[in-house]
Design a protein around this motif. Structure first.
Motif, short mmCIF file in Angstrom:
data_model
loop_
_atom_site.label_atom_id
_atom_site.label_comp_id
_atom_site.label_asym_id
_atom_site.label_seq_id
_atom_site.Cartn_x
_atom_site.Cartn_y
_atom_site.Cartn_z
N SER A 1 88.79 44.82 -7.90
CA SER A 1 88.86 45.29 -6.57
C SER A 1 90.23 44.19 -6.04
O SER A 1 90.56 43.50 -6.73
CB SER A 1 87.67 44.81 -5.54
OG SER A 1 86.71 45.83 -6.06
N ASN A 2 90.40 44.65 -4.89
CA ASN A 2 91.67 43.94 -4.21
C ASN A 2 90.89 42.54 -3.52
O ASN A 2 90.26 42.91 -2.28
CB ASN A 2 92.48 44.76 -3.17
CG ASN A 2 93.91 43.90 -2.52
OD1 ASN A 2 93.49 42.85 -2.46
ND2 ASN A 2 94.54 44.67 -2.45
N HIS B 1 89.98 38.83 3.49
CA HIS B 1 90.38 39.01 4.86
C HIS B 1 89.51 39.35 5.52
O HIS B 1 89.26 39.01 6.89
CB HIS B 1 91.65 39.82 4.84
CG HIS B 1 92.33 40.14 6.15
ND1 HIS B 1 92.82 39.23 6.86
CD2 HIS B 1 92.29 41.23 6.82
CE1 HIS B 1 93.33 39.51 8.12
NE2 HIS B 1 92.69 40.95 8.26
N MET B 2 88.65 40.67 5.17
CA MET B 2 87.86 41.02 5.80
C MET B 2 86.58 40.05 6.31
O MET B 2 86.16 39.93 7.25
CB MET B 2 87.00 42.47 5.00
CG MET B 2 85.85 43.18 5.63
SD MET B 2 84.95 44.33 4.51
CE MET B 2 86.32 45.01 3.86
N LEU B 3 86.06 39.19 5.20
CA LEU B 3 84.95 38.38 5.36
C LEU B 3 85.46 37.03 6.27
O LEU B 3 84.83 36.71 6.82
CB LEU B 3 84.52 37.87 3.97
CG LEU B 3 83.88 39.13 3.27
CD1 LEU B 3 83.50 38.73 1.84
CD2 LEU B 3 82.79 39.75 3.70
N ASN B 4 86.68 36.69 6.16
CA ASN B 4 86.82 35.70 7.07
C ASN B 4 87.17 36.15 8.54
O ASN B 4 86.77 35.26 9.34
CB ASN B 4 88.55 35.36 6.61
CG ASN B 4 88.52 34.52 5.61
OD1 ASN B 4 87.91 33.59 5.07
ND2 ASN B 4 89.83 34.63 4.85
N GLY C 1 83.69 35.65 10.06
CA GLY C 1 83.32 34.22 9.93
C GLY C 1 82.65 33.80 8.63
O GLY C 1 81.95 32.52 8.81
N TYR C 2 83.18 34.30 7.60
CA TYR C 2 82.65 33.83 6.37
C TYR C 2 83.76 32.69 5.75
O TYR C 2 84.91 32.68 5.92
CB TYR C 2 82.08 34.86 5.38
CG TYR C 2 81.11 35.54 5.70
CD1 TYR C 2 80.03 35.26 4.71
CD2 TYR C 2 80.99 36.45 6.57
CE1 TYR C 2 78.71 35.90 4.75
CE2 TYR C 2 79.79 37.04 6.58
CZ TYR C 2 78.63 36.69 5.74
OH TYR C 2 77.44 37.43 6.02
N LYS C 3 83.02 31.75 5.02
CA LYS C 3 83.82 30.78 4.03
C LYS C 3 83.83 31.27 2.72
O LYS C 3 82.72 31.67 2.23
CB LYS C 3 83.29 29.35 4.36
CG LYS C 3 84.20 28.37 3.55
CD LYS C 3 83.96 26.98 4.10
CE LYS C 3 84.78 25.99 3.43
NZ LYS C 3 84.40 24.75 3.82
#
Length: 261
Positions: A219-220, A226-229, A232-234
């Protein structure tokens, strides 16, 4: 009558497992495959599975109620079975597998190990459009050598040891259409469709903020990160996977791996 017997029963370190002894791709750099690992080492990715179990135990410690985990791309259930056995009386597992023959082995492994806290569904996960109920996928020959878990459902970029000649339609689902009450952990290993699975689960991710383990080799990763950031994810690097944990989740203070740079 002569007929092939690719699926066998093996006593492994995980549990008693139905395994395809032809599940291997032999290359100049070595061999790989779920069946290959089980039959040669008695385990499949034990460090990864044990780490997932530690995360599940931490969710149990810091979050109320039983723990609920989803295994997307479960294959024959290497993760599912070990999780279910360890979470007896305090958690459950829902496993999805798109390849019909592997799904049968997965369901058999759930039954033979008496994992009453595990359930399996034969389906491909992603982000289907409103009227899209099925996806046509490639089907390998399970009586010939190949790394069946490496099969890409939408393309054929990786040579897995054979070139599939058949196709079949399977149910195509999105996780957001399930009425889950709680999600603690989602493993996503779907051979290049990881981002689609995430897009089909955004509502549940926003609501439940589960721990996410996502394979990224097909995957990319930057798009996924970027989506998870933005949610609010680390992000942490974990082998060929990324581990995403919501920044306010208290289990983040107990990890022994470094954040992804």
């Amino acid at each position: 009558m002569k007929r092939p017997l690719p699926f066998i029963l093996a006593a492994t370190n995980n549990a008693t497992m139905i395994v395809n002894h032809l599940d291997r791709h032999d290359t100049s750099k070595g061999s790989y495959g779920v069946g290959f690992q089980f039959l040669n080492y008695c385990s499949f990715d034990p460090e990864e599975i044990d780490f997932c179990l530690e995360l599940l135990k931490l969710r149990r410690k810091y979050h109320k109620g039983d723990v609920f985990a989803i295994d997307c791309g479960a294959n024959i259930g290497a993760h599912t079975i070990k999780w279910a056995i360890q979470m007896h009386e305090w958690g459950g597992v829902l496993a999805f597998e798109a390849q019909e023959r592997l799904f049968y082995a997965l369901a058999g492994n759930i039954a033979i190990n008496n994992c009453f806290n595990a359930k399996a569904i034969h389906a491909c996960l992603g982000n289907p459009q409103k009227n899209q109920k099925e996806l046509e996928i490639l089907v390998p020959d399970y009586t010939q050598k190949a790394s069946f878990g490496s099969l890409e459902l939408k393309s054929n970029n990786e040579f897995i040891g054979q070139i599939p000649q058949k196709k079949e339609k399977v149910p195509y689902l999105k996780l957001d259409n399930f009425d889950f009450k709680k999600i603690d952990f989602i493993k996503i290993d779907v051979e290049g469709m990881e981002q689609e699975v995430l897009l089909g689960c955004l509502n549940h991710i926003k609501n439940f903020k589960p721990v996410l383990q996502i394979e990224i080799i097909k995957s990319n990763p930057q798009d996924i990160i970027h989506m998870l950031n933005n949610l609010g994810y680390k992000i942490f690097q974990f082998g060929i996977n990324i581990l995403a944990i919501y920044k306010a989740d208290p289990i983040i203070n107990h990890l022994k791996i470094n954040p992804r740079a």
